[in-house]
Design a protein around this motif. Structure first.
Motif, PDB file in Angstrom:
ATOM      1  N   UNK A   1       0.841  -1.203   0.000  1.00 59.31           N
ATOM      2  CA  UNK A   1       0.000   0.000   0.000  1.00 59.31           C
ATOM      3  C   UNK A   1       0.874   1.251   0.000  1.00 59.31           C
ATOM      4  N   UNK A   2       1.911   1.238   0.854  1.00 57.24           N
ATOM      5  CA  UNK A   2       2.794   2.410   0.912  1.00 57.24           C
ATOM      6  C   UNK A   2       3.488   2.620  -0.434  1.00 57.24           C
ATOM      7  N   UNK A   3       3.977   1.533  -1.015  1.00 61.50           N
ATOM      8  CA  UNK A   3       4.649   1.632  -2.302  1.00 61.50           C
ATOM      9  C   UNK A   3       3.735   2.149  -3.398  1.00 61.50           C
ATOM     10  N   UNK A   4       2.496   1.635  -3.401  1.00 60.51           N
ATOM     11  CA  UNK A   4       1.545   2.065  -4.420  1.00 60.51           C
ATOM     12  C   UNK A   4       1.223   3.548  -4.300  1.00 60.51           C
ATOM     13  N   UNK A   5       0.999   3.989  -3.057  1.00 55.66           N
ATOM     14  CA  UNK A   5       0.665   5.407  -2.857  1.00 55.66           C
ATOM     15  C   UNK A   5       1.831   6.275  -3.318  1.00 55.66           C
ATOM     16  N   UNK A   6       3.063   5.848  -2.948  1.00 55.53           N
ATOM     17  CA  UNK A   6       4.236   6.609  -3.369  1.00 55.53           C
ATOM     18  C   UNK A   6       4.334   6.648  -4.891  1.00 55.53           C
ATOM     19  N   UNK A   7       4.171   5.488  -5.518  1.00 58.57           N
ATOM     20  CA  UNK A   7       4.309   5.367  -6.969  1.00 58.57           C
ATOM     21  C   UNK A   7       3.257   6.214  -7.691  1.00 58.57           C
ATOM     22  N   UNK A   8       2.011   6.189  -7.210  1.00 61.04           N
ATOM     23  CA  UNK A   8       0.961   6.939  -7.911  1.00 61.04           C
ATOM     24  C   UNK A   8       1.057   8.433  -7.643  1.00 61.04           C
ATOM     25  N   UNK A   9       1.358   8.810  -6.392  1.00 61.81           N
ATOM     26  CA  UNK A   9       1.249  10.225  -6.060  1.00 61.81           C
ATOM     27  C   UNK A   9       2.537  11.008  -6.284  1.00 61.81           C
ATOM     28  N   UNK A  10       3.687  10.308  -6.327  1.00 60.96           N
ATOM     29  CA  UNK A  10       4.931  11.063  -6.421  1.00 60.96           C
ATOM     30  C   UNK A  10       4.966  12.018  -7.620  1.00 60.96           C
ATOM     31  N   UNK A  11       4.569  11.564  -8.829  1.00 57.30           N
ATOM     32  CA  UNK A  11       4.606  12.512  -9.943  1.00 57.30           C
ATOM     33  C   UNK A  11       3.773  13.769  -9.700  1.00 57.30           C
ATOM     34  N   UNK A  12       2.662  13.628  -8.998  1.00 57.82           N
ATOM     35  CA  UNK A  12       1.836  14.808  -8.722  1.00 57.82           C
ATOM     36  C   UNK A  12       2.535  15.728  -7.719  1.00 57.82           C
ATOM     37  N   UNK A  13       3.146  15.097  -6.704  1.00 59.16           N
ATOM     38  CA  UNK A  13       3.877  15.896  -5.723  1.00 59.16           C
ATOM     39  C   UNK A  13       5.017  16.648  -6.403  1.00 59.16           C
ATOM     40  N   UNK A  14       5.722  15.933  -7.268  1.00 59.11           N
ATOM     41  CA  UNK A  14       6.866  16.515  -7.970  1.00 59.11           C
ATOM     42  C   UNK A  14       6.423  17.682  -8.855  1.00 59.11           C
ATOM     43  N   UNK A  15       5.250  17.521  -9.459  1.00 66.84           N
ATOM     44  CA  UNK A  15       4.696  18.572 -10.304  1.00 66.84           C
ATOM     45  C   UNK A  15       4.482  19.854  -9.501  1.00 66.84           C
ATOM     46  N   UNK A  16       3.804  19.706  -8.348  1.00 67.85           N
ATOM     47  CA  UNK A  16       3.533  20.872  -7.509  1.00 67.85           C
ATOM     48  C   UNK A  16       4.838  21.460  -6.985  1.00 67.85           C
ATOM     49  N   UNK A  17       5.737  20.570  -6.541  1.00 66.77           N
ATOM     50  CA  UNK A  17       7.010  21.019  -5.996  1.00 66.77           C
ATOM     51  C   UNK A  17       7.781  21.871  -7.000  1.00 66.77           C
ATOM     52  N   UNK A  18       7.922  21.361  -8.218  1.00 70.78           N
ATOM     53  CA  UNK A  18       8.708  22.086  -9.212  1.00 70.78           C
ATOM     54  C   UNK A  18       8.049  23.394  -9.618  1.00 70.78           C
ATOM     55  N   UNK A  19       6.708  23.408  -9.573  1.00 68.22           N
ATOM     56  CA  UNK A  19       6.029  24.636  -9.977  1.00 68.22           C
ATOM     57  C   UNK A  19       6.262  25.741  -8.966  1.00 68.22           C
ATOM     58  N   UNK A  20       6.656  25.380  -7.738  1.00 73.36           N
ATOM     59  CA  UNK A  20       6.843  26.390  -6.694  1.00 73.36           C
ATOM     60  C   UNK A  20       8.313  26.737  -6.467  1.00 73.36           C
ATOM     61  N   UNK A  21       9.220  25.999  -7.136  1.00 72.31           N
ATOM     62  CA  UNK A  21      10.630  26.254  -6.888  1.00 72.31           C
ATOM     63  C   UNK A  21      11.188  27.230  -7.912  1.00 72.31           C
ATOM     64  N   UNK A  22      12.183  27.918  -7.452  1.00 72.40           N
ATOM     65  CA  UNK A  22      12.884  28.854  -8.319  1.00 72.40           C
ATOM     66  C   UNK A  22      13.809  28.073  -9.263  1.00 72.40           C
ATOM     67  N   UNK A  23      13.878  28.463 -10.543  1.00 75.83           N
ATOM     68  CA  UNK A  23      14.596  27.648 -11.517  1.00 75.83           C
ATOM     69  C   UNK A  23      16.075  27.466 -11.169  1.00 75.83           C
ATOM     70  N   UNK A  24      16.732  28.563 -10.767  1.00 74.22           N
ATOM     71  CA  UNK A  24      18.179  28.453 -10.527  1.00 74.22           C
ATOM     72  C   UNK A  24      18.458  27.540  -9.336  1.00 74.22           C
ATOM     73  N   UNK A  25      17.631  27.608  -8.311  1.00 76.53           N
ATOM     74  CA  UNK A  25      17.880  26.728  -7.171  1.00 76.53           C
ATOM     75  C   UNK A  25      17.535  25.284  -7.520  1.00 76.53           C
ATOM     76  N   UNK A  26      16.603  25.097  -8.437  1.00 74.44           N
ATOM     77  CA  UNK A  26      16.307  23.743  -8.897  1.00 74.44           C
ATOM     78  C   UNK A  26      17.520  23.139  -9.592  1.00 74.44           C
ATOM     79  N   UNK A  27      18.161  23.936 -10.437  1.00 71.81           N
ATOM     80  CA  UNK A  27      19.304  23.414 -11.172  1.00 71.81           C
ATOM     81  C   UNK A  27      20.482  23.142 -10.246  1.00 71.81           C
ATOM     82  N   UNK A  28      20.568  23.912  -9.149  1.00 70.19           N
ATOM     83  CA  UNK A  28      21.650  23.654  -8.197  1.00 70.19           C
ATOM     84  C   UNK A  28      21.411  22.380  -7.394  1.00 70.19           C
ATOM     85  N   UNK A  29      20.184  22.139  -7.001  1.00 73.01           N
ATOM     86  CA  UNK A  29      19.884  20.964  -6.161  1.00 73.01           C
ATOM     87  C   UNK A  29      18.674  20.231  -6.710  1.00 73.01           C
TER      88      UNK A  29
END
Lengths: 315, 315
Positions: free
Chosen positions: A46-74
């Protein structure tokens, strides 16, 4: 050598002890092992499935809120630092092109108009058609059921060539109403199928009682059948809205020439290859594309899950 | 259909019933009036275009000459000779079959695992279940975009974690190298479509009678034995239908591969080839011939489906 030597010494003993136990006892021990292992495995799965399904959505929101230069650094940092959080990406992606943005607000308006238009037209067609299929006897009814099933199974790529050629030839390829009609033709069969199933669960005796009281068929439909079918009609509307909002292939074929008519899906796909637009800004665009669907879905999940199994996809 | 309807039907069959023909005829007329808008729409925008594809496949028609060329006449077999003779076609067919087979198996496998793991209730199951459905309802353009960024060799999080934590020697170009690209689109297909299988299988599991499993448990069956001998045989028909449906849809899938790889790096499935022939080469005839080959395979699959599963669905 020592290890090998011990095996024949012990192996006759092991079945001996097992054989001495009762069959029920043997089953119980295997049962315990399996139950425990599966009990742990279940939570891991269950934990693996939730991670697998939701991670791309989390990553989407995360990247939309991060500054580009700091994204490229880390790039691997999975939680944003407070200092780098920004909503400028959303401002950039929504603003019209002449003030330096990507014009997603305009894309959203187009997507909204197309999706709502599709919902309205589909519902009119589907309510009438499904009522006829569920309540009225007429020649050819079975054959129409088969026809609609075929439409539901036929994928859109096969229609791409002739529809593209036809609408190009008659000069209506960039017209939004043409696209809406194509969407209606793709969704109406499933909508009728879902609504017909619902109408069949509503007892016809209620309508017959009204008929005995002297109401004609259209009064019955308006006053009795439609109010009773409202939950099904609503879930149908949401379902059609999602299909039309998400659709990509026909939007690409029909609207790609003119940026002012792009839908959100088309806009994102066309801009995704561009080097000039920062990934974080486009990520904000994908959040904007996804959020209406996710909100609608969670608001109506109970209504929709039944419909999703009844048929959801045009491949 | 309640008992009232069958009563009416019986009443209609009585030889002396007055006005039988006219009532029947009026009902049939109303039925046709209500269903005909949908039938016309489906005929014009789905059935006729499919038939027209057959005509187009035997013509030498180019996109540039579309507005002036006559749409009928000058039939030729050249398109089929081109399609079957071109080196890419057979490898593309193999790729499509591998993609459809792999995607179907992976999504149904994961859906089955998810359905079994979430079978027994726990706090928050409703929320987990709804979350697992998200990949299926999310817009395909947003999903492919975020996957593309996640798997990006320069700053994608997967490669960052792989080289940083898992000790990969160098970033993997998931979407632009040969064996990995096909595998990646299959994994994407699994991510996106397992919710469909999950919903179907969950519904079937809920319908399974608990008494069978209880009886087997009393007789000493372990969890895996229960699954192997009680649950699996009950699920098998559902899984067979699912496999066929998913195979049909994955076989024809255009959006996912077009958006992820554009058909490059050994992922050149037939639907993407149809699109390329139409848009990039402007060769309407060859695109139609290509689509016809796709339809032929599809027709076989749909016939199997209809024979096998849909008999009682179409009423």
């Amino acid at each position: 050598m020592a290890g090998i030597a011990t095996v024949p010494a012990e192996s006759p003993a092991a079945p001996e002890t097992r054989r001495s136990g009762s069959p029920a006892g043997r089953g119980w021990s295997r049962n315990t092992v399996e139950t425990r292992v599966l009990g742990v495995l279940r939570w891991l799965v269950i934990a693996g499935l939730v991670l697998f399904t939701l991670f791309p959505f989390y990553y989407m929101v995360l990247l939309s809120l991060r500054d580009l230069s700091s994204l490229l650094q880390a790039p691997a940092r999975l939680w944003p630092a407070l200092s780098e959080l920004t909503v400028d990406t959303y401002r950039d992606v929504l603003a019209p092109t002449d003030s330096g943005g990507q014009g997603f607000l305009r894309f959203m308006a187009t997507s909204g108009v197309v999706a709502l238009g599709t919902v309205a037209v589909t519902l009119v067609f589907a309510v009438l058609g499904s009522y006829a299929l569920a309540r009225l006897r007429f020649p050819g009814r079975r054959r129409i059921g088969v026809l609609f099933l075929a439409v539901y199974l036929f994928p859109s790529i096969l229609l791409a060539v002739p529809l593209f050629v036809f609408f190009t030839r008659v000069g209506l390829r960039g017209a939004l109403p043409a696209l809406v009609l194509v969407y209606v033709s793709q969704t109406v069969a499933v909508a009728i199928y879902m609504l017909r199933n619902y109408f069949q669960t509503v007892p016809a005796s209620i309508e017959e009682a009204a008929a005995v009281d002297g109401a004609d068929r259209f009064t019955i439909m308006r006053r009795i059948t439609l109010p009773l079918a409202m939950p099904a009609i609503l879930s149908n509307a949401l379902f059609v809205f999602m299909i039309a909002w998400n659709e990509f292939l026909f939007a690409l074929l029909f609207l790609v020439d003119d940026r002012s008519r792009w839908t959100v899906s088309l806009g994102l796909s066309q801009l995704a290859g561009s080097i000039e637009i920062p990934t974080t800004v486009l990520m904000a665009g994908s959040v904007i594309l996804t959020v209406p669907i996710v909100v609608l879905f969670f608001a109506t999940e109970r209504l929709l899950t039944g419909g999703l199994t009844a048929g959801a996809e045009k491949g | 259909m309640g008992p009232a309807v069958s009563a009416r039907r019986q009443a209609g069959r009585e030889p002396g019933a007055p006005g039988r023909g006219t009532l029947r005829a009026r009902e049939a007329r109303t039925g046709w009036a209500l269903i005909s808008p949908t039938v016309v729409l489906v005929l014009v925008l789905v059935v006729l275009p499919i038939l027209w594809t057959v005509v187009l496949a035997f013509q030498d028609l180019r996109l540039i000459r579309l507005r002036t060329a006559g749409l009928f006449g000058d039939y030729t077999f050249d398109n089929f000779a081109d399609v079957f003779g071109s080196p890419g076609f057979w490898s593309s067919l193999v790729t499509t079959l591998m993609y459809a087979g792999g995607g179907t198996a992976a999504s149904i496998g994961l859906g089955l695992v998810a359905a079994l793991a979430l079978r027994r209730g726990f706090r928050g199951r409703t929320l987990v279940r709804a979350s697992l459905l998200l990949p299926y309802v999310a817009p395909v353009v947003a999903a492919t975009f975020v996957w593309g960024v996640m798997l990006n060799p320069q700053f994608g999080v997967v490669n960052e974690l792989g080289t940083g934590l898992l000790g990969w020697d160098e970033p993997i170009a998931f979407l632009s190298e040969r064996p990995s690209a096909l595998l990646t689109v299959i994994v994407f297909e699994m991510w996106r479509s397992f919710p469909f299988a999950f919903l179907f299988i969950t519904a079937r599991l809920q319908a399974a009678p608990a008494t069978l499993e209880e009886a087997a448990r009393v007789d000493g069956a372990t969890p895996t034995q229960l699954f192997r001998h009680i649950v699996w045989p009950q699920l098998l028909p559902t899984i067979a239908v699912l496999a066929l449906l998913r195979f049909i849809w994955t076989f024809n899938n255009f959006d996912d591969i077009y958006l992820l790889t554009g058909g490059g790096a050994g992922t050149d499935v037939i639907s993407v080839r149809v699109f390329d022939f139409l848009i990039s080469r402007g060769d309407i005839g060859a695109a139609s011939a290509q689509a016809l080959v796709l339809s032929a395979v599809l027709l076989v699959l749909v016939t199997v489906y209809y024979r096998f599963a849909a008999k009682d669905e179409v009423a």
